[in-house]
Scaffold this motif. Structure first.
Motif, mmCIF file in Angstrom:
data_model
loop_
_atom_site.group_PDB
_atom_site.id
_atom_site.type_symbol
_atom_site.label_atom_id
_atom_site.label_comp_id
_atom_site.label_asym_id
_atom_site.label_seq_id
_atom_site.Cartn_x
_atom_site.Cartn_y
_atom_site.Cartn_z
ATOM 1 N N THR A 12 -7.073 -12.291 25.994
ATOM 2 C CA THR A 12 -8.393 -11.850 26.427
ATOM 3 C C THR A 12 -8.960 -10.900 25.370
ATOM 4 O O THR A 12 -8.304 -9.936 24.980
ATOM 5 N N LEU A 13 -10.175 -11.200 24.911
ATOM 6 C CA LEU A 13 -10.816 -10.411 23.858
ATOM 7 C C LEU A 13 -12.099 -9.770 24.360
ATOM 8 O O LEU A 13 -12.788 -10.325 25.214
ATOM 9 N N THR A 14 -12.423 -8.620 23.783
ATOM 10 C CA THR A 14 -13.691 -7.950 24.082
ATOM 11 C C THR A 14 -14.803 -8.599 23.262
ATOM 12 O O THR A 14 -14.547 -9.381 22.337
ATOM 13 N N THR A 15 -16.020 -8.219 23.567
ATOM 14 C CA THR A 15 -17.162 -8.729 22.800
ATOM 15 C C THR A 15 -17.010 -8.388 21.325
ATOM 16 O O THR A 15 -17.231 -9.236 20.456
ATOM 17 N N ARG A 16 -16.633 -7.151 21.007
ATOM 18 C CA ARG A 16 -16.483 -6.746 19.606
ATOM 19 C C ARG A 16 -15.412 -7.581 18.912
ATOM 20 O O ARG A 16 -15.591 -8.020 17.779
ATOM 21 N N GLU A 17 -14.300 -7.813 19.594
ATOM 22 C CA GLU A 17 -13.236 -8.636 19.004
ATOM 23 C C GLU A 17 -13.720 -10.065 18.780
ATOM 24 O O GLU A 17 -13.400 -10.684 17.761
ATOM 25 N N MET A 18 -14.527 -10.571 19.697
ATOM 26 C CA MET A 18 -15.099 -11.909 19.518
ATOM 27 C C MET A 18 -16.053 -11.932 18.328
ATOM 28 O O MET A 18 -16.084 -12.901 17.570
ATOM 29 N N GLN A 19 -16.836 -10.868 18.170
ATOM 30 C CA GLN A 19 -17.743 -10.791 17.025
ATOM 31 C C GLN A 19 -16.950 -10.808 15.719
ATOM 32 O O GLN A 19 -17.294 -11.556 14.796
ATOM 33 N N ILE A 20 -15.896 -10.007 15.661
ATOM 34 C CA ILE A 20 -15.064 -9.940 14.454
ATOM 35 C C ILE A 20 -14.445 -11.308 14.183
ATOM 36 O O ILE A 20 -14.494 -11.812 13.051
ATOM 37 N N LEU A 21 -13.884 -11.934 15.216
ATOM 38 C CA LEU A 21 -13.255 -13.247 15.042
ATOM 39 C C LEU A 21 -14.271 -14.294 14.595
ATOM 40 O O LEU A 21 -14.009 -15.073 13.681
ATOM 41 N N SER A 22 -15.446 -14.296 15.210
ATOM 42 C CA SER A 22 -16.500 -15.247 14.820
ATOM 43 C C SER A 22 -16.871 -15.087 13.355
ATOM 44 O O SER A 22 -17.004 -16.068 12.624
ATOM 45 N N LEU A 23 -17.035 -13.844 12.937
ATOM 46 C CA LEU A 23 -17.422 -13.588 11.554
ATOM 47 C C LEU A 23 -16.286 -13.893 10.581
ATOM 48 O O LEU A 23 -16.539 -14.349 9.463
ATOM 49 N N LEU A 24 -15.036 -13.688 10.989
ATOM 50 C CA LEU A 24 -13.908 -14.087 10.142
ATOM 51 C C LEU A 24 -13.903 -15.601 9.948
ATOM 52 O O LEU A 24 -13.702 -16.093 8.837
ATOM 53 N N ILE A 25 -14.126 -16.326 11.031
ATOM 54 C CA ILE A 25 -14.133 -17.794 10.962
ATOM 55 C C ILE A 25 -15.247 -18.283 10.051
ATOM 56 O O ILE A 25 -15.100 -19.276 9.345
ATOM 57 N N LEU A 26 -16.341 -17.567 10.045
ATOM 58 C CA LEU A 26 -17.471 -17.954 9.191
ATOM 59 C C LEU A 26 -17.294 -17.470 7.756
ATOM 60 O O LEU A 26 -18.225 -17.467 6.972
ATOM 61 N N ALA A 27 -16.062 -17.078 7.406
ATOM 62 C CA ALA A 27 -15.663 -16.722 6.029
ATOM 63 C C ALA A 27 -16.352 -15.478 5.503
ATOM 64 O O ALA A 27 -16.715 -15.407 4.336
ATOM 65 N N ASN A 28 -16.519 -14.504 6.350
ATOM 66 C CA ASN A 28 -17.131 -13.256 5.925
ATOM 67 C C ASN A 28 -16.072 -12.231 5.549
ATOM 68 O O ASN A 28 -15.013 -12.162 6.160
ATOM 69 N N SER A 29 -16.386 -11.425 4.567
ATOM 70 C CA SER A 29 -15.499 -10.330 4.165
ATOM 71 C C SER A 29 -15.670 -9.160 5.137
ATOM 72 O O SER A 29 -16.629 -9.112 5.908
ATOM 73 N N LYS A 30 -14.756 -8.203 5.084
ATOM 74 C CA LYS A 30 -14.874 -7.015 5.935
ATOM 75 C C LYS A 30 -16.188 -6.288 5.671
ATOM 76 O O LYS A 30 -16.827 -5.800 6.594
ATOM 77 N N LYS A 31 -16.588 -6.213 4.426
ATOM 78 C CA LYS A 31 -17.853 -5.554 4.061
ATOM 79 C C LYS A 31 -19.032 -6.278 4.706
ATOM 80 O O LYS A 31 -19.928 -5.649 5.274
ATOM 81 N N MET A 32 -19.034 -7.603 4.637
ATOM 82 C CA MET A 32 -20.113 -8.386 5.234
ATOM 83 C C MET A 32 -20.119 -8.237 6.753
ATOM 84 O O MET A 32 -21.178 -8.155 7.373
ATOM 85 N N ILE A 33 -18.927 -8.198 7.354
ATOM 86 C CA ILE A 33 -18.820 -8.023 8.799
ATOM 87 C C ILE A 33 -19.384 -6.656 9.187
ATOM 88 O O ILE A 33 -20.155 -6.541 10.141
ATOM 89 N N ALA A 34 -19.005 -5.626 8.434
ATOM 90 C CA ALA A 34 -19.510 -4.276 8.708
ATOM 91 C C ALA A 34 -21.034 -4.248 8.636
ATOM 92 O O ALA A 34 -21.693 -3.693 9.526
ATOM 93 N N ASP A 35 -21.593 -4.845 7.613
ATOM 94 C CA ASP A 35 -23.046 -4.881 7.454
ATOM 95 C C ASP A 35 -23.711 -5.655 8.596
ATOM 96 O O ASP A 35 -24.730 -5.235 9.135
ATOM 97 N N ALA A 36 -23.114 -6.799 8.959
ATOM 98 C CA ALA A 36 -23.686 -7.641 10.014
ATOM 99 C C ALA A 36 -23.697 -6.932 11.360
ATOM 100 O O ALA A 36 -24.645 -7.074 12.138
ATOM 101 N N LEU A 37 -22.641 -6.170 11.636
ATOM 102 C CA LEU A 37 -22.518 -5.502 12.929
ATOM 103 C C LEU A 37 -23.054 -4.076 12.916
ATOM 104 O O LEU A 37 -23.114 -3.429 13.963
#
Length: 86
Positions: A12-37
């Motif tokens: 079971t994942l939280t919304t934030r964890e789902m956001q992180i997982l979605s962005l990882l799957i879309l091949a985003n770097s940690k920097k890009m994920i930070a900027d996106a969120l």
């Protein structure tokens, strides 16, 4: 505000964890994920570590494989927000 939870396989994942997982799957770097969120790089790292622990994996690649094998829908959306643009 109530927290929304999502199931990925037996986990079971939280919304934030789902956001992180979605962005990882879309091949985003940690920097890009930070900027996106709109969060700090360190926060992404902390959330990613929590996610990996929940999924019992050790890398983004393993998390992606776990998600895909467990029916994760790779549409780039969590709670109606489209993350494909990032």
């Amino acid at each position: 505000m109530a927290t929304t939870y999502y199931s990925v396989g037996a986990v079971t994942l939280t919304t934030r964890e789902m956001q992180i997982l979605s962005l990882l799957i879309l091949a985003n770097s940690k920097k890009m994920i930070a900027d996106a969120l709109g969060i700090a790089f360190g926060t992404v790292k902390t959330e990613e570590d929590r996610l990996f622990k929940k999924l019992n994996v050790h890398s983004a690649s393993e998390a992606i494989i776990y998600a895909l094998r467990n029916g994760f829908d790779v549409d780039g959306k969590v709670d109606g927000k489209d993350y494909k643009a990032f």
